[in-house]
Motif scaffolding. Structure first.
Motif, PDB file in Angstrom:
ATOM      1  N   VAL A   1     -11.611   7.392  15.729  1.00  0.00           N
ATOM      2  CA  VAL A   1     -13.110   7.133  15.022  1.00  0.00           C
ATOM      3  C   VAL A   1     -13.636   8.238  14.865  1.00  0.00           C
ATOM      4  O   VAL A   1     -13.867   8.743  16.070  1.00  0.00           O
ATOM      5  N   ASN A   2     -14.541   8.799  14.016  1.00  0.00           N
ATOM      6  CA  ASN A   2     -15.245   9.943  13.573  1.00  0.00           C
ATOM      7  C   ASN A   2     -14.463  10.715  14.896  1.00  0.00           C
ATOM      8  O   ASN A   2     -15.151  11.820  15.568  1.00  0.00           O
ATOM      9  N   ASN A   3     -13.305  10.624  14.381  1.00  0.00           N
ATOM     10  CA  ASN A   3     -12.381  12.146  14.860  1.00  0.00           C
ATOM     11  C   ASN A   3     -12.296  12.059  16.690  1.00  0.00           C
ATOM     12  O   ASN A   3     -11.776  12.898  17.159  1.00  0.00           O
ATOM     13  N   MET A   4     -12.954  10.913  16.877  1.00  0.00           N
ATOM     14  CA  MET A   4     -12.390  10.780  18.524  1.00  0.00           C
ATOM     15  C   MET A   4     -11.603   9.207  18.612  1.00  0.00           C
ATOM     16  O   MET A   4     -11.387   8.155  17.853  1.00  0.00           O
ATOM     17  N   ILE A   5     -10.214   9.260  19.731  1.00  0.00           N
ATOM     18  CA  ILE A   5      -9.374   7.755  19.749  1.00  0.00           C
ATOM     19  C   ILE A   5     -10.770   6.831  20.477  1.00  0.00           C
ATOM     20  O   ILE A   5     -11.194   7.006  21.148  1.00  0.00           O
ATOM     21  N   ALA A   6     -10.234   5.401  19.927  1.00  0.00           N
ATOM     22  CA  ALA A   6     -11.263   4.974  20.478  1.00  0.00           C
ATOM     23  C   ALA A   6     -10.545   3.969  20.684  1.00  0.00           C
ATOM     24  O   ALA A   6      -9.622   3.464  19.844  1.00  0.00           O
ATOM     25  N   ILE A   7     -10.470   2.392  21.457  1.00  0.00           N
ATOM     26  CA  ILE A   7     -10.096   1.257  21.716  1.00  0.00           C
ATOM     27  C   ILE A   7     -10.295   0.514  20.742  1.00  0.00           C
ATOM     28  O   ILE A   7     -11.735   0.184  20.987  1.00  0.00           O
ATOM     29  N   ARG A   8     -10.097  -0.608  19.780  1.00  0.00           N
ATOM     30  CA  ARG A   8     -10.873  -0.899  18.694  1.00  0.00           C
ATOM     31  C   ARG A   8      -9.696  -1.920  18.761  1.00  0.00           C
ATOM     32  O   ARG A   8      -8.313  -2.270  18.998  1.00  0.00           O
ATOM     33  N   ASP A   9      -9.985  -3.679  18.295  1.00  0.00           N
ATOM     34  CA  ASP A   9      -9.506  -4.714  18.297  1.00  0.00           C
ATOM     35  C   ASP A   9      -8.870  -4.674  16.443  1.00  0.00           C
ATOM     36  O   ASP A   9      -9.700  -4.824  15.182  1.00  0.00           O
ATOM     37  N   MET A  10      -7.774  -4.815  16.281  1.00  0.00           N
ATOM     38  CA  MET A  10      -7.099  -4.288  15.401  1.00  0.00           C
ATOM     39  C   MET A  10      -6.151  -5.819  14.828  1.00  0.00           C
ATOM     40  O   MET A  10      -5.381  -6.193  15.568  1.00  0.00           O
ATOM     41  N   VAL A  11      -6.273  -6.001  13.042  1.00  0.00           N
ATOM     42  CA  VAL A  11      -5.729  -7.188  12.610  1.00  0.00           C
ATOM     43  C   VAL A  11      -4.766  -6.427  11.240  1.00  0.00           C
ATOM     44  O   VAL A  11      -5.195  -6.188  10.428  1.00  0.00           O
ATOM     45  N   ASN A  12      -3.639  -7.436  11.681  1.00  0.00           N
ATOM     46  CA  ASN A  12      -3.165  -6.692  10.047  1.00  0.00           C
ATOM     47  C   ASN A  12      -3.078  -7.951   8.974  1.00  0.00           C
ATOM     48  O   ASN A  12      -2.847  -9.351   9.687  1.00  0.00           O
ATOM     49  N   LEU A  13      -2.800  -8.144   8.146  1.00  0.00           N
ATOM     50  CA  LEU A  13      -3.233  -9.250   7.315  1.00  0.00           C
ATOM     51  C   LEU A  13      -1.966  -8.882   6.044  1.00  0.00           C
ATOM     52  O   LEU A  13      -1.720  -7.167   5.053  1.00  0.00           O
ATOM     53  N   CYS A  14      -1.427  -9.580   6.200  1.00  0.00           N
ATOM     54  CA  CYS A  14      -0.253  -9.318   5.827  1.00  0.00           C
ATOM     55  C   CYS A  14      -0.050 -10.601   3.821  1.00  0.00           C
ATOM     56  O   CYS A  14      -0.508 -11.857   4.429  1.00  0.00           O
ATOM     57  N   ILE A  15       0.116 -10.474   2.951  1.00  0.00           N
ATOM     58  CA  ILE A  15      -0.068 -10.883   1.571  1.00  0.00           C
ATOM     59  C   ILE A  15       1.430 -10.884   0.635  1.00  0.00           C
ATOM     60  O   ILE A  15       1.832 -10.075   0.732  1.00  0.00           O
ATOM     61  N   SER A  16       1.857 -11.559   0.357  1.00  0.00           N
ATOM     62  CA  SER A  16       3.015 -12.019  -0.777  1.00  0.00           C
ATOM     63  C   SER A  16       2.489 -12.420  -2.183  1.00  0.00           C
ATOM     64  O   SER A  16       1.628 -13.670  -2.020  1.00  0.00           O
ATOM     65  N   ILE A  17       2.609 -11.858  -3.009  1.00  0.00           N
ATOM     66  CA  ILE A  17       1.730 -11.880  -3.893  1.00  0.00           C
ATOM     67  C   ILE A  17       3.084 -12.925  -5.451  1.00  0.00           C
ATOM     68  O   ILE A  17       4.202 -12.582  -5.603  1.00  0.00           O
ATOM     69  N   ASP A  18       2.459 -13.357  -6.414  1.00  0.00           N
ATOM     70  CA  ASP A  18       3.550 -14.088  -7.753  1.00  0.00           C
ATOM     71  C   ASP A  18       3.286 -12.846  -8.342  1.00  0.00           C
ATOM     72  O   ASP A  18       2.518 -12.910  -8.532  1.00  0.00           O
ATOM     73  N   HIS A  19       4.563 -11.463  -8.867  1.00  0.00           N
ATOM     74  CA  HIS A  19       4.118 -10.521  -9.232  1.00  0.00           C
ATOM     75  C   HIS A  19       4.481 -11.304 -10.773  1.00  0.00           C
ATOM     76  O   HIS A  19       3.819 -10.524 -11.702  1.00  0.00           O
ATOM     77  N   ARG A  20       4.586 -12.442 -11.361  1.00  0.00           N
ATOM     78  CA  ARG A  20       4.226 -12.435 -12.310  1.00  0.00           C
ATOM     79  C   ARG A  20       2.565 -12.551 -13.111  1.00  0.00           C
ATOM     80  O   ARG A  20       2.009 -12.347 -14.068  1.00  0.00           O
ATOM     81  N   VAL A  21       1.966 -13.212 -11.972  1.00  0.00           N
ATOM     82  CA  VAL A  21       0.484 -13.499 -12.490  1.00  0.00           C
ATOM     83  C   VAL A  21      -0.386 -11.877 -11.648  1.00  0.00           C
ATOM     84  O   VAL A  21      -1.424 -11.862 -12.052  1.00  0.00           O
TER      85      VAL A  21
END
Length: 431
Positions: free
Chosen positions: A383-403
């Motif tokens: 963060v701003n060129n410095m290492i910081a401890i942050r609360d992170m989360v992954n958001l995973c999405i599956s999509i219909d590639h026809r739509v």
């Protein structure tokens, strides 16, 4: 003539209700006694219901998907008076009537497959279009499929040998002959080897819910071309804000304030901006749904349920928190109704509650997308060129590639990320 009503049968000793999963007849159809007229699902079994009379269907008293108590009428049948004297319409037919009568050529039911027939055909790679049905109006029965599989098993070794000889001769005649031989070669049906029980194995009977989940997941994977992507989001501001207000919220509202309502609020806002994400494939068109109703994956002891928060775009974070709590309580106490499961347009899967950090969810057919919220974990980030401890989360999405494609999905996820990373007491009202 008289009108008789068919009642919802009791399909098990402790069964008190059943759901009409599919009608096998329509108003105006003629049926014989014991002909299957509907598929009914209960918490114990998925079965075909036979007609109690011979006659003509005059009225269907329940919609597909409707749950009725045992004993409640499901349809009306016009029967002849002789029916009540124990004489069926089949028995009253003259033996001189030829087998070429019109109903013998009727194939209107050929493509009305029961779940059992459909599942057996899929497991054994059988093309149901190639079978001739022995049931009423050409309907393909389980016995028809089993007979086809058995016939294929008896001749499989001979077919394989013949095909090998054909290919050997083809190699000798050049590429052009090979193409012609391959085009004319008969398809080979190879039955799938089923798992066999061994000592100590335990058979777990399928419940109606588990069978319905299985059928829907297979349909989703077979019919929908899935694509998948993931982004990571810094939710440190969300974690801090929620920690500041959760105790006050619990005392005031009587409900816990989890992270999930904040995520749903951001997802709903992004769906309003990108309505194509809130769509369904309709064969010759794409339908963008006006309502934004969130299907929420909720796990129980024996199954995964997907109840719906209707018109989620009209709810505050408080309203979403109460809705989430209410649906989770219904699942835990087995109080979900069929109406609770209808109308969803986009699915949210809270896999983070189990400690997951990455997943590839299967789309909830016939929706166009499903998003999984993974665990919030503390990680070192720059963060701003410095290492910081942050609360992170992954958001995973599956999509219909026809739509959907990567462009619109990327914009959609980026907007959710922006909303979540800018949560604060100043710009995120709870009420």
């Amino acid at each position: 003539m008289s009108i008789e009503k068919m009642a919802m049968p009791q399909l098990g000793e402790s069964v008190t209700e059943g759901t009409i999963s599919q009608w096998l007849v329509s108003v105006g159809d003629s049926v014989n006694k014991y002909d299957p007229i509907a598929e009914v699902t209960t918490d114990k079994v998925n079965a075909e219901v036979p007609s109690s009379f011979s006659g003509k269907i005059t009225e269907l008293l329940a919609e597909e998907g409707e749950t009725l108590p045992v004993g409640q009428p499901i349809c009306s049948i016009e029967v002849e008076s002789a029916e009540h004297e124990g004489v069926s319409s089949q028995e009253r037919r003259s033996p001189a009537v030829p087998v070429s009568e019109p109903e013998a050529n009727d194939t209107s039911m050929k493509k009305r497959y029961s779940p059992a027939v459909h599942r057996l055909a899929q497991e054994n790679h059988v093309d149901l279009e190639k079978l001739t049905g022995s049931g009423r109006s050409g309907r393909i029965t389980r016995k028809d499929v089993e007979k086809f599989i058995a016939a294929g098993s008896e001749t499989i070794s001979g077919k394989v040998s013949e095909k090998r000889d054909d290919l050997t001769r083809t190699e000798q005649t050049g590429a052009a002959s090979f193409s012609e031989a391959a085009r004319q070669a008969a398809p080979i049906q190879i039955p799938v080897q089923r798992a066999q029980n061994e000592a100590g194995d335990v058979d777990v009977p399928l419940t109606g819910v588990r069978r319905a989940i299985a059928n829907n997941m297979v349909r989703s994977k077979h019919e929908i071309p899935h694509a998948w992507t993931m982004i990571e989001v810094d939710v440190t501001n969300l974690v801090n804000y929620r920690n500041q207000i959760k105790n006050t919220f619990l005392k005031k509202e009587g409900h816990k304030l989890t992270y999930l309502p904040f995520f749903i609020k951001a997802i709903v806002a992004a769906l309003k901006e990108y309505p194509r994400m809130n769509s369904t494939w309709a064969g010759d068109k794409i339908i963008e749904k006006k309502a934004v109703s969130i299907s929420l994956a909720v796990a129980a002891e024996d199954a995964l349920y997907v109840p719906v928060i209707r018109n989620a775009d009209e709810k505050s974070i408080k309203g979403l928190a109460i809705a989430v709590d209410d649906l989770a309580s219904k699942v835990r106490n087995n109080r979900l109704s069929p109406d609770d499961m209808r109308g969803g347009t986009f699915t949210v899967n809270n896999t983070g509650s189990f400690g997951s950090i990455q997943s590839q969810p299967i789309i909830n057919y016939p929706q166009a997308a499903i998003l999984s919220i993974e665990s919030i974990v503390k990680r070192p980030v720059v963060v701003n060129n410095m290492i910081a401890i942050r609360d992170m989360v992954n958001l995973c999405i599956s999509i219909d590639h026809r739509v959907l494609d990567g462009l619109i999905t990327g914009h959609f996820l980026a907007r959710i990320k922006e909303l979540l990373e800018n949560i604060s007491a100043e710009n995120t009202p709870i009420y």
